[in-house]
Design a protein around this motif. Structure first.
Motif, mmCIF file in Angstrom:
data_model
loop_
_atom_site.group_PDB
_atom_site.id
_atom_site.type_symbol
_atom_site.label_atom_id
_atom_site.label_comp_id
_atom_site.label_asym_id
_atom_site.label_seq_id
_atom_site.Cartn_x
_atom_site.Cartn_y
_atom_site.Cartn_z
ATOM 1 N N ILE A 155 -5.201 2.878 4.331
ATOM 2 C CA ILE A 155 -4.613 2.204 4.336
ATOM 3 C C ILE A 155 -2.858 1.681 4.723
ATOM 4 N N GLN A 156 -3.011 0.691 4.904
ATOM 5 C CA GLN A 156 -1.324 0.485 5.202
ATOM 6 C C GLN A 156 -1.025 -0.163 3.855
ATOM 7 N N MET A 157 1.048 0.195 4.453
ATOM 8 C CA MET A 157 1.473 -1.031 2.997
ATOM 9 C C MET A 157 1.336 -2.585 2.016
ATOM 10 N N LYS A 158 0.678 -3.078 4.071
ATOM 11 C CA LYS A 158 0.618 -4.052 3.371
ATOM 12 C C LYS A 158 -0.909 -4.442 3.150
ATOM 13 N N THR A 159 -1.675 -4.886 2.221
ATOM 14 C CA THR A 159 -3.046 -5.004 1.843
ATOM 15 C C THR A 159 -3.194 -6.327 1.489
ATOM 16 N N ASN A 160 -4.677 -6.633 2.622
ATOM 17 C CA ASN A 160 -5.045 -7.987 2.116
ATOM 18 C C ASN A 160 -6.180 -7.858 0.523
ATOM 19 N N ILE A 161 -5.635 -8.883 -0.535
ATOM 20 C CA ILE A 161 -7.065 -9.126 -1.052
ATOM 21 C C ILE A 161 -7.364 -9.905 -1.254
ATOM 22 N N ILE A 162 -9.177 -10.616 -1.364
ATOM 23 C CA ILE A 162 -9.494 -11.628 -2.163
ATOM 24 C C ILE A 162 -10.093 -11.436 -3.182
ATOM 25 N N GLN A 163 -9.541 -12.577 -4.203
ATOM 26 C CA GLN A 163 -10.266 -12.564 -6.164
ATOM 27 C C GLN A 163 -11.098 -14.036 -5.801
ATOM 28 N N TRP A 164 -12.408 -14.329 -5.967
ATOM 29 C CA TRP A 164 -12.535 -15.227 -6.189
ATOM 30 C C TRP A 164 -13.983 -15.541 -7.173
#
Length: 81
Positions: free
Chosen positions: A13-22
Motif C-alpha cells: 500500500i502506497q502512502m497516498k491512499t484513495n478511499i471511497i465512502q458511500w
C-alpha cells in the motif's frame, strides 16, 4: 457498516491512499455502479453504509476483501411489551 479493502499484502500500500465512502441505500441494487466506481477510481478502501443486508446476505466485490458489521440499531434489544 461495510468496509472493503483491496486484496493486497499490506506492505504494497502506497502512502497516498484513495478511499471511497458511500451511503449506498442498498448494496445489491447499486452493485453495478459500485463496480464501475471501483474500476475507475481503484480505491484501496471502500466504506459503505446503509447496505440493507439481512442475516443471509453474502456480499462480494471482485479484488476486495469484505468486512461487515451490524449497525447499532440492529444490535439493540427491542422490548415489545
Amino acid at each position: 457498516m461495510l468496509s472493503i479493502c483491496q486484496s493486497k499484502p499490506f506492505h504494497t500500500i502506497q502512502m497516498k491512499t484513495n478511499i471511497i465512502q458511500w451511503n449506498i441505500n442498498g448494496f445489491f441494487s447499486r452493485l453495478k455502479e459500485l463496480q464501475i466506481l471501483t474500476k475507475e477510481l481503484n480505491p484501496a478502501i471502500v466504506c459503505i453504509q446503509e447496505t440493507n443486508f439481512n442475516e443471509n446476505s453474502n456480499p462480494t466485490l471482485k479484488h476486495y476483501d469484505i468486512y461487515k458489521r451490524k449497525s447499532q440499531s440492529q444490535r439493540r434489544y427491542h422490548n415489545n411489551d
